[in-house]
Design a protein around this motif. Structure first.
Motif, PDB file in Angstrom:
ATOM      1  N   SER A 189       0.827  -1.209   0.000  1.00  0.00           N
ATOM      2  CA  SER A 189       0.000   0.000   0.000  1.00  0.00           C
ATOM      3  C   SER A 189       0.860   1.257   0.000  1.00  0.00           C
ATOM      4  N   ILE A 190       2.047   1.138   0.603  1.00  0.00           N
ATOM      5  CA  ILE A 190       2.876   2.310   0.880  1.00  0.00           C
ATOM      6  C   ILE A 190       4.284   2.076   0.333  1.00  0.00           C
ATOM      7  N   LEU A 191       4.903   3.161  -0.141  1.00  0.00           N
ATOM      8  CA  LEU A 191       6.335   3.149  -0.449  1.00  0.00           C
ATOM      9  C   LEU A 191       6.974   4.259   0.378  1.00  0.00           C
ATOM     10  N   TYR A 192       8.014   3.909   1.114  1.00  0.00           N
ATOM     11  CA  TYR A 192       8.696   4.878   1.985  1.00  0.00           C
ATOM     12  C   TYR A 192      10.114   5.058   1.469  1.00  0.00           C
ATOM     13  N   LEU A 193      10.431   6.280   1.035  1.00  0.00           N
ATOM     14  CA  LEU A 193      11.798   6.604   0.623  1.00  0.00           C
ATOM     15  C   LEU A 193      12.496   7.258   1.814  1.00  0.00           C
ATOM     16  N   GLU A 194      13.551   6.628   2.270  1.00  0.00           N
ATOM     17  CA  GLU A 194      14.238   7.002   3.519  1.00  0.00           C
ATOM     18  C   GLU A 194      15.663   7.440   3.215  1.00  0.00           C
ATOM     19  N   ALA A 195      16.061   8.610   3.736  1.00  0.00           N
ATOM     20  CA  ALA A 195      17.460   9.047   3.596  1.00  0.00           C
ATOM     21  C   ALA A 195      18.268   8.738   4.849  1.00  0.00           C
ATOM     22  N   GLY A 196      17.595   8.287   5.906  1.00  0.00           N
ATOM     23  CA  GLY A 196      18.269   8.025   7.182  1.00  0.00           C
ATOM     24  C   GLY A 196      18.015   9.160   8.140  1.00  0.00           C
ATOM     25  N   SER A 197      17.757   8.801   9.406  1.00  0.00           N
ATOM     26  CA  SER A 197      17.480   9.828  10.400  1.00  0.00           C
ATOM     27  C   SER A 197      18.691  10.746  10.565  1.00  0.00           C
ATOM     28  N   GLY A 198      18.445  12.056  10.532  1.00  0.00           N
ATOM     29  CA  GLY A 198      19.524  13.023  10.691  1.00  0.00           C
ATOM     30  C   GLY A 198      20.377  13.207   9.441  1.00  0.00           C
ATOM     31  N   ALA A 199      19.913  12.715   8.304  1.00  0.00           N
ATOM     32  CA  ALA A 199      20.697  12.807   7.061  1.00  0.00           C
ATOM     33  C   ALA A 199      21.039  14.267   6.734  1.00  0.00           C
ATOM     34  N   ASN A 200      22.255  14.470   6.224  1.00  0.00           N
ATOM     35  CA  ASN A 200      22.634  15.818   5.773  1.00  0.00           C
ATOM     36  C   ASN A 200      21.880  16.202   4.508  1.00  0.00           C
ATOM     37  N   THR A 201      21.583  15.207   3.703  1.00  0.00           N
ATOM     38  CA  THR A 201      20.868  15.450   2.450  1.00  0.00           C
ATOM     39  C   THR A 201      19.624  14.578   2.420  1.00  0.00           C
ATOM     40  N   PRO A 202      18.444  15.183   2.279  1.00  0.00           N
ATOM     41  CA  PRO A 202      17.234  14.358   2.208  1.00  0.00           C
ATOM     42  C   PRO A 202      17.124  13.648   0.850  1.00  0.00           C
ATOM     43  N   VAL A 203      16.127  12.810   0.706  1.00  0.00           N
ATOM     44  CA  VAL A 203      15.899  12.120  -0.576  1.00  0.00           C
ATOM     45  C   VAL A 203      15.720  13.183  -1.674  1.00  0.00           C
ATOM     46  N   SER A 204      16.371  12.980  -2.791  1.00  0.00           N
ATOM     47  CA  SER A 204      16.348  14.020  -3.833  1.00  0.00           C
ATOM     48  C   SER A 204      14.967  14.091  -4.499  1.00  0.00           C
ATOM     49  N   PRO A 205      14.554  15.299  -4.894  1.00  0.00           N
ATOM     50  CA  PRO A 205      13.270  15.438  -5.601  1.00  0.00           C
ATOM     51  C   PRO A 205      13.225  14.579  -6.861  1.00  0.00           C
ATOM     52  N   GLU A 206      14.384  14.362  -7.500  1.00  0.00           N
ATOM     53  CA  GLU A 206      14.414  13.534  -8.717  1.00  0.00           C
ATOM     54  C   GLU A 206      13.960  12.106  -8.399  1.00  0.00           C
ATOM     55  N   LEU A 207      14.477  11.569  -7.298  1.00  0.00           N
ATOM     56  CA  LEU A 207      14.083  10.206  -6.918  1.00  0.00           C
ATOM     57  C   LEU A 207      12.594  10.142  -6.564  1.00  0.00           C
ATOM     58  N   ILE A 208      12.124  11.153  -5.839  1.00  0.00           N
ATOM     59  CA  ILE A 208      10.710  11.172  -5.434  1.00  0.00           C
ATOM     60  C   ILE A 208       9.817  11.223  -6.673  1.00  0.00           C
ATOM     61  N   ARG A 209      10.209  12.098  -7.608  1.00  0.00           N
ATOM     62  CA  ARG A 209       9.415  12.272  -8.836  1.00  0.00           C
ATOM     63  C   ARG A 209       9.353  10.955  -9.617  1.00  0.00           C
ATOM     64  N   ALA A 210      10.502  10.303  -9.734  1.00  0.00           N
ATOM     65  CA  ALA A 210      10.559   9.046 -10.494  1.00  0.00           C
ATOM     66  C   ALA A 210       9.732   7.957  -9.829  1.00  0.00           C
ATOM     67  N   ALA A 211       9.824   7.878  -8.496  1.00  0.00           N
ATOM     68  CA  ALA A 211       9.053   6.854  -7.779  1.00  0.00           C
ATOM     69  C   ALA A 211       7.556   7.104  -7.928  1.00  0.00           C
ATOM     70  N   LYS A 212       7.166   8.367  -7.821  1.00  0.00           N
ATOM     71  CA  LYS A 212       5.738   8.699  -7.923  1.00  0.00           C
ATOM     72  C   LYS A 212       5.208   8.367  -9.315  1.00  0.00           C
ATOM     73  N   ALA A 213       6.002   8.709 -10.342  1.00  0.00           N
ATOM     74  CA  ALA A 213       5.555   8.468 -11.722  1.00  0.00           C
ATOM     75  C   ALA A 213       5.387   6.972 -11.990  1.00  0.00           C
ATOM     76  N   ALA A 214       6.172   6.155 -11.295  1.00  0.00           N
ATOM     77  CA  ALA A 214       6.154   4.713 -11.565  1.00  0.00           C
ATOM     78  C   ALA A 214       5.120   3.964 -10.730  1.00  0.00           C
ATOM     79  N   SER A 215       4.494   4.640  -9.777  1.00  0.00           N
ATOM     80  CA  SER A 215       3.638   3.905  -8.832  1.00  0.00           C
ATOM     81  C   SER A 215       2.450   4.734  -8.404  1.00  0.00           C
ATOM     82  N   GLY A 216       1.524   4.920  -9.304  1.00  0.00           N
ATOM     83  CA  GLY A 216       0.356   5.755  -8.996  1.00  0.00           C
ATOM     84  C   GLY A 216      -0.500   5.235  -7.863  1.00  0.00           C
TER      85      GLY A 216
END
Ligand code: 1GP
Length: 271
Positions: A189-216
């Protein structure tokens, strides 16, 4: 607390009409009382779900009392709301969801569990081993399982280390698309993209966009290193449905200060 407005927690998760916020409580970092106070502040500020879990240092001895304290605090606030016509009781019906490091970090008092496969782990224990151990417990307890693909992206932090993950790099959009398609094909039901707690860099918008486009069909959660509303908005603009924050909520000794910070955060992240 299980939302009375929906038949189950996953229906509630899917039904949010705008991007929403999850507060992540790590029972290894806060006493049950402090955790409950933080949750009340977060729900007052507009958080719509509470996760309880962490990558290490959690077991039933700290997870269960934490879940119970949060549930009792929500019940009390709901009762208070019932005595005051200016407040809504349903605002306090926010689900308490296990986000476990493994089969030993469970509680029968939770409303649901992110029943996750750490999809890019190299260790079969995190793909299905812990899940097999935990399944009878959650079935007996009647805790609702929400199937979730959990994918750890660079830098990954402790979750990446503990989970022995082959981290996804910020430009590996084809790979994250494939993971999203795989998660959907499993019927999660859910996809969770995780960068790790306290990450210096969060998950990139490019990755989020690609995941969303592939999994409506999947509800998309994003977390790790998101410290302000502007960063959360970038993730939401790229397709995130829910934003998870942990560290942000641990920095405040004072619940009023946390509430005020989260009100600003949630106000800024929404379109
Ligand atoms: C960790 O993504 C969550 O699982 C939250 O990360 O503590 O950096 O907010 P932060």
């Amino acid at each position: 607390m299980r939302p009375s407005t929906h038949t189950d927690v996953i229906s509630y998760v899917r039904a949010q009409t705008q991007p929403s916020h999850v507060i992540l409580i790590d029972p290894d970092d806060a006493t049950p009382d402090v955790a409950a106070q933080r949750c009340i502040a977060a729900v007052s500020a507009g958080s719509k779900m509470i996760f309880v879990g962490g990558s290490s240092g959690t077991d039933e001895d700290n997870v269960h009392p934490t879940v119970v304290a949060i549930q009792e605090a929500l019940e009390l606030c709901k009762w208070n709301a019932s005595q005051d016509s200016g407040l809504s009781e349903t605002d306090w019906e926010v689900p308490v969801v296990l986000f476990p490091q493994g089969a030993a970090a469970l509680s029968p008092s939770a409303d649901a569990i992110t029943f996750m496969m750490l999809m890019n782990s190299t260790n079969p224990e995190f793909l299905v081993g812990e899940q097999v151990r935990g399944a009878p417990y959650i079935r007996k307890a009647g805790v609702e399982p929400m199937g979730m693909g959990y994918v750890i992206c660079a830098p990954g932090g402790k979750a990446g280390e503990v989970g022995q993950a082959n981290l996804i790099k910020s430009n590996q959009t084809d790979l994250i698309s494939a993971y999203a398609m795989c998660a959907e094909s499993y019927g999660f039901s859910i996809l969770y993209l995780e960068a790790g707690s306290g990450a210096n860099t969060p998950v990139s918008p490019e990755l989020i966009r690609a995941a969303k486009a592939a999994s409506g069909k999947l509800v998309l959660l994003v977390g790790g290193g998101i410290r302000n509303g502007a960063t959360a908005k970038l993730a939401i603009d790229a397709g995130a449905d829910w934003i998870v924050t942990g560290n942000l909520c641990e920095e405040f000794a004072d619940a009023h200060e946390l509430q005020s910070t989260l009100e600003t955060f949630i106000g800024e992240m929404r379109p």
